[in-house]
Design an enzyme around this catalytic site. Sequence first.
Site, short mmCIF file in Angstrom:
data_model
loop_
_atom_site.label_atom_id
_atom_site.label_comp_id
_atom_site.label_asym_id
_atom_site.label_seq_id
_atom_site.Cartn_x
_atom_site.Cartn_y
_atom_site.Cartn_z
N GLY A 23 0.82 -1.21 0.00
CA GLY A 23 0.00 0.00 0.00
C GLY A 23 0.85 1.26 0.00
O GLY A 23 0.58 2.21 -0.74
N ASP A 24 1.89 1.28 0.81
CA ASP A 24 2.80 2.43 0.84
C ASP A 24 3.52 2.60 -0.49
O ASP A 24 3.67 3.72 -1.00
CB ASP A 24 3.84 2.24 1.95
CG ASP A 24 3.25 2.33 3.34
OD1 ASP A 24 2.85 3.43 3.74
OD2 ASP A 24 3.19 1.30 4.02
N SER A 25 3.99 1.48 -1.04
CA SER A 25 4.78 1.56 -2.27
C SER A 25 3.93 1.98 -3.46
O SER A 25 4.38 2.75 -4.32
CB SER A 25 5.46 0.22 -2.54
OG SER A 25 6.36 -0.11 -1.49
N ALA A 41 3.50 5.61 -3.21
CA ALA A 41 4.73 6.28 -3.62
C ALA A 41 4.80 6.40 -5.14
O ALA A 41 5.19 7.45 -5.67
CB ALA A 41 5.94 5.51 -3.09
#
Length: 413
Positions: A171-173, A176
Amino acid sequence: MAAQKHGPLAGIKVLELGTLIAGPFCSRMLAEFGAEVIKIESPEGGDPIRQWRVLKDGTSLWWSVQARNKKSLSLNMKSPEGQEIARRLALDADIIIENYRPGVLEKWNLGYASLKAINPAIIMVRLSGYGQTGPMRDQPGFGAIGEAMGGLRYVSGHPDRPPVRVGISIGDSVAALHGVIGAMIALRHRDVTGGRWNGKHADQCVAGQGQMVDVALYESVFNLMESLVPEFDVAGVVRERTGGALPGIVPSNTYTTKDGENIVIAGNGDAIFHRLMKAIQRNDLADDVQLMRNDGRVPRTAEIDSAIQVWCDTQTIDSALSILQAADVPVGKIYSVRDMLSDPQFLARNMFEQHHFEDGTPVKVPAITPKMSETPGVTQWLGPTLGEHNEEILQQLGYTSEQIVEFNNKNII
């Protein structure tokens, strides 16, 4: 802020404000292609990711990749002096990337509105759990929560068990990557509307039009969810968990060979399905008129998957791969990192870079992607030590050696 010397983004100045994954991964990709990235870290230990997962000499091996090509400035952002230094860096930057909770930068006098009033060309990429607006904007939101709210977790795993997570912070990547895309779109728009700010007050200059890129983690995950919404809206279908299979596209699943290896077989194209059934010696299914198209295969998913698994029970991973590749069927072993490091495709594509830590210890890191024919990315150095570039950055801002010593003594840097 001296520009990097290499890459298509050489001359682009980026200020990274934030920690852990989403913001730092976003700026990492810009640094890999030549942007000068200054990462502000707390003097008290720096970015927490420095101590995540497997460590070498007290520093995460992940850090060597996540912070490559970046410059580290240790700065106490809770002090007025630290905020003033950050503000000077921000106003000189082309792009600011931040992943604090909404409102934190405004509290430090670094909000988008106040910076834009001086530098109309400023681009600020803001990554947060729920975005800068809406009733949930102030709630903490990590990648795992974004994966849950954005729909990914609901469809991941087996139908008779609770949802599972992917073994990385996807989810973070994904957020990003949305940040990188937004930054590049905004940079293009700024340049065609007048270009970089010349350092004068907004009412005294002509500059390009900057903007805020508002990236919510849950929305970035939601953006990947294919036909989820129209399927529900038009047909009332709620997509459910299907284990290793690709729902509604048959056959595309994970199977186990007789030596205990896992193999992914994607025979969901109509012509591919015919070749697959011939390869596993199921001519009856290959010639079945009902199975010639995907909509006919879906009702018989269990039968088709069973036939493929029965065949896999008789094959080793190597024989299964050999037979299916010869039949031009998309197929692949599920790789561990050990498999990757010896795989001819990874090696032919130069997907590993060899570097050394300062003590001489060799270390392999992932190569930079995407691969550009004329302007490839490059690793100029691995993740820096905390505050490694303090003196260089502050001197470039005009601070004297005496002032820098005073900042040290007052724990501002």
